[in-house]
Write a protein that holds these residues in place. Structure first.
Motif, PDB file in Angstrom:
ATOM      1  N   THR A 146       6.587  31.073 -45.535  1.00 25.56           N
ATOM      2  CA  THR A 146       5.205  30.659 -45.843  1.00 25.56           C
ATOM      3  C   THR A 146       4.675  31.500 -47.013  1.00 25.56           C
ATOM      4  N   PRO A 147       3.667  30.998 -47.719  1.00 28.05           N
ATOM      5  CA  PRO A 147       3.106  31.776 -48.829  1.00 28.05           C
ATOM      6  C   PRO A 147       2.507  33.112 -48.369  1.00 28.05           C
ATOM      7  N   TRP A 148       2.254  33.255 -47.067  1.00 25.64           N
ATOM      8  CA  TRP A 148       1.652  34.490 -46.539  1.00 25.64           C
ATOM      9  C   TRP A 148       2.676  35.313 -45.736  1.00 25.64           C
ATOM     10  N   ARG A 181       1.879  18.043 -44.124  1.00 30.30           N
ATOM     11  CA  ARG A 181       3.320  18.204 -43.923  1.00 30.30           C
ATOM     12  C   ARG A 181       3.596  19.142 -42.747  1.00 30.30           C
ATOM     13  N   ARG A 182       4.539  18.741 -41.882  1.00 31.62           N
ATOM     14  CA  ARG A 182       4.969  19.674 -40.827  1.00 31.62           C
ATOM     15  C   ARG A 182       5.910  20.707 -41.435  1.00 31.62           C
ATOM     16  N   ARG A 183       5.713  21.983 -41.120  1.00 31.43           N
ATOM     17  CA  ARG A 183       6.602  23.054 -41.591  1.00 31.43           C
ATOM     18  C   ARG A 183       7.651  23.351 -40.527  1.00 31.43           C
ATOM     19  N   SER A 184       8.854  23.653 -40.954  1.00 36.47           N
ATOM     20  CA  SER A 184       9.854  24.092 -39.977  1.00 36.47           C
ATOM     21  C   SER A 184       9.550  25.552 -39.619  1.00 36.47           C
ATOM     22  N   PHE A 185      10.060  25.975 -38.483  1.00 36.62           N
ATOM     23  CA  PHE A 185       9.824  27.366 -38.079  1.00 36.62           C
ATOM     24  C   PHE A 185      10.496  28.342 -39.049  1.00 36.62           C
ATOM     25  N   GLU A 240      -9.976  21.870 -47.287  1.00 40.09           N
ATOM     26  CA  GLU A 240      -9.812  23.165 -46.595  1.00 40.09           C
ATOM     27  C   GLU A 240      -8.352  23.360 -46.192  1.00 40.09           C
ATOM     28  N   ALA A 241      -7.724  22.272 -45.714  1.00 39.68           N
ATOM     29  CA  ALA A 241      -6.326  22.382 -45.283  1.00 39.68           C
ATOM     30  C   ALA A 241      -5.398  22.648 -46.473  1.00 39.68           C
ATOM     31  N   VAL A 242      -5.708  22.051 -47.612  1.00 37.85           N
ATOM     32  CA  VAL A 242      -4.895  22.293 -48.817  1.00 37.85           C
ATOM     33  C   VAL A 242      -4.974  23.772 -49.199  1.00 37.85           C
ATOM     34  N   LEU A 243      -6.200  24.280 -49.250  1.00 41.61           N
ATOM     35  CA  LEU A 243      -6.394  25.656 -49.721  1.00 41.61           C
ATOM     36  C   LEU A 243      -5.942  26.684 -48.682  1.00 41.61           C
ATOM     37  N   ALA A 244      -6.150  26.376 -47.393  1.00 42.64           N
ATOM     38  CA  ALA A 244      -5.839  27.363 -46.349  1.00 42.64           C
ATOM     39  C   ALA A 244      -4.352  27.716 -46.341  1.00 42.64           C
ATOM     40  N   ARG A 245      -3.481  26.722 -46.581  1.00 38.58           N
ATOM     41  CA  ARG A 245      -2.044  27.016 -46.540  1.00 38.58           C
ATOM     42  C   ARG A 245      -1.413  26.890 -47.930  1.00 38.58           C
TER      43      ARG A 245
END
Ligand code: SF4
Length: 621
Positions: free
Chosen positions: A568-570, A560-564, A507-512
């Motif tokens: 993002t893909p969205w 993976r932590r994302r930087s601010f 779910e986490a892979v697909l959600a982001r």
């Protein structure tokens, strides 16, 4: 007509061989049959899961009735067949068909999927294939059928970008009809599919993925998303400003096979005033809007009269936040008690569960009670902005026990940001305190013990939440926390249930995920991944193998932590809440600081800017 006759003959042969054949024949009370010659646009509303799941879905009921309220449109229901039926359909060459007409949906004008959970994505591909259609949008050249999708997972639709012609962002009541009107015009005037999609992209809330190009950085993150052909750089979701003026069905299709939720559902409000930082629904459905008690009472009455249901559920993300809940219950109880209709309130919060409210709901319902403290310690409850204290949780349980309840179900999450093993132990300790409370109650029912169920889900970081930047725990970290939770429980009065870590990981892979996942999605489906929301059909191993073949690392998406600053893909989609707000909330989470709910104070999340007057309004409620 001949094709339909043939299909019915084949169905006659195979239905006796499959389980629950009533799922596949339509004809239920409340289903709407029209004559194809009398309508301009035929719409297949597809739920990518089994009949009993889809038939519980309120959004489908609303849109089904809304579209069918237009004499020139006809909406039919389509559910994913279970494996036995799917095999028979393939064997016999039966294409996926609408339940109302029993005609193949490949001949419909529009096919719409609702995206409720990520694990249903491969079933969408399967349903397109069963319909006899190419799964890729680029291979479907004609104006019909246009394949659309909406629902909560449309807020990051990129893993489906290659399969769906357009996505509907936000609430569908107004925009779906606008889209269907445009389609009606396109059909009458003989437009190409491209011309239709280009025109559709100009409607607020419509996202056409083929009109956006995505570029990537060498490290795999998104570099840019660029719109083409006049499509807007940012697509803003739709909301309905005045819920009292919007369509609500007076009748539901009554399921022929017992559905998960088989009752009259009255939607009391939209959005959520709370701002729990893990909760995607709490942010993507903002702003908070309520319906009038009189409106709700008349919906409830009409639905019970038309369907014969003896239960009304007052649904929303947080029904006890409805500011006029007690007057509403008084009005409803006036007639529901006489007519022996039960009331149920599925989403209760512990901090506004008053004595008189407890008394009102216990007048009609005395089974289990469900709450969601989400975390066992106050520190983590502050991190996630749950804004409830242990004292409030215990006070509510005391009231419930005094009201005669003997079982409590508590929902928690494991793997929340900053969580330690001490926080995990806190879950068991809280459950123990609730058990103790029961036995301290002098009025407990004689001879009856208490049952406290702890249900622990794995935290999945989701787009458009303050935790969209956070890494998810690995499968191994989840497993260690689950073990520790079970070992921390000291009594049989507490039972622990937890979710499958592998499911939370996918779910986490697909959600982001981004649109590079489309290739893996298609390949996983071709290897047999379908109906993945069901444990018996879920295979993370197949996905891992497929992702590796496609050169994709699932940990890149999940752990993976994302930087601010990361794109993002969205990032080309606008759900009202601003990224600045999400960053502010994320920083507050890491400082264990809470934010008051919208009913107390506006935190300037940005959602009030979605009102059509453009000025925004506060307070949103
Ligand atoms: S604009 Fe203010 S009141 Fe409205 S949803 Fe956002 S924080 Fe809540």
């Amino acid at each position: 007509m001949e094709e339909k006759q043939l299909l019915m003959e084949k169905l006659d042969r195979i239905l006796p061989k499959v389980q629950k054949p009533a799922r596949y024949i339509g004809g239920e009370i409340g289903s709407i049959v029209k004559s194809p010659q009398d309508v301009a646009v035929r719409f297949a509303f597809c739920f990518p899961d089994l009949y009993e799941i889809g038939m519980s879905h309120l959004g489908m009921k609303i849109l089904y009735s809304l579209i069918n309220s237009r004499p020139d449109f006809w909406c039919e229901r389509v559910f994913a067949p279970d494996m036995d039926m799917r095999d028979c359909m393939k064997e016999q060459g039966i294409p996926l068909y609408g339940l109302e007409s029993l005609e193949p949906i490949k001949d419909f004008d529009m096919i719409g999927f609702t995206l409720q959970y990520e694990l249903s994505f491969t079933t969408i591909l399967d349903m397109l294939d069963l319909a006899g259609l190419p799964v890729r949008s680029s291979q479907r050249k004609e104006l019909y059928p246009i394949v659309i999708a909406g629902g909560p997972c449309a807020c990051n639709p990129e893993p489906l970008a290659d399969f769906i012609d357009l996505f509907v962002l936000g609430e569908g009541e107004e925009v779906n009809l606008e889209l269907m009107d445009l389609y009606k015009q396109a059909k009458a005037e003989g437009w190409s599919k491209e011309a239709f999609l280009k025109a559709a992209s100009q409607i607020q809330g419509i996202y056409v993925p083929s009109l956006y190009q995505v570029a990537y950085n060498p490290d795999g993150t998104v570099a840019s998303i660029t719109s083409e052909e006049g499509a807007p750089a940012k697509v803003t979701k739709r909301i309905v400003a005045d819920l009292d003026c919007i369509f609500y069905p007076e009748s539901f299709v009554v399921p022929a096979v017992e559905a998960v939720h088989d009752r009259a559902m009255v939607e009391v409000l939209r959005g959520c005033a709370r701002g729990c930082r893990f909760c995607q629904a709490g942010f993507i459905y903002r702003p908070f809007r309520e319906k009038e008690p009189g409106t709700l009472n008349s919906y409830g009455k009409a639905l019970c009269d038309s369907t014969g249901y003896d239960e009304i559920s007052l649904t929303s993300l947080s029904t006890s936040d409805y500011t006029r809940l007690e007057p509403l219950l008084d009005t409803l109880l006036d007639w529901t008690e006489k007519e022996k209709v039960n009331l149920s309130l599925p989403s209760l919060r512990v901090d506004n569960f008053s004595d008189s409210l407890a008394e009102k709901i216990t007048r009609v319902r005395k089974s289990g009670l469900t709450f969601a403290p989400e975390a066992g310690t106050q520190r983590i409850r502050d991190v996630i902005n749950k804004n409830i204290t242990e004292e409030e949780i215990l006070r509510t349980c005391t009231m419930a026990f005094e009201g005669g309840y003997t079982s409590v179900k508590l929902y928690f999450m494991l793997g929340l940001p900053t969580e330690t093993m001490e926080d995990v132990e806190g879950i068991a300790q809280l459950a123990q305190k609730i058990v103790n409370l029961y036995y301290e109650n002098p009025n407990k029912p004689k001879g009856k013990g208490v049952n406290v169920t702890v249900s622990a889900a794995g935290f999945v970081p989701k787009p458009f939440t303050p935790f969209e930047f956070e890494p998810q725990d690995t499968i191994e970290q989840f497993a260690a926390k689950q073990r520790h939770l079970v070992e921390s429980v000291r009594t049989k009065k507490i039972s622990v249930k937890y979710h499958n870590n592998k499911v939370s990981f996918l779910e986490a892979v697909l959600a982001r995920g981004d649109r590079r996942l489309c290739a893996a999605m298609e390949q996983a489906w071709r290897k047999g991944c379908v109906l993945e929301g069901w444990d018996e059909h879920f295979s993370l191993e197949t996905w891992l193998e497929t992702l590796a073949e496609c050169g994709l690392d699932p940990a890149f998406y999940a752990n993976r932590r994302r930087s601010f600053e990361e794109v993002t893909p969205w990032s080309h989609l606008d759900y009202g809440v601003t990224k600045d707000f999400l960053i502010r909330e994320n920083k507050k989470a890491h400082g264990d600081r809470t934010t008051p709910n919208c009913l107390l104070q506006c935190s300037a999340c940005g959602a009030s800017g979605l009102y059509p007057d453009g000025e925004g309004r506060w307070p949103c409620p």
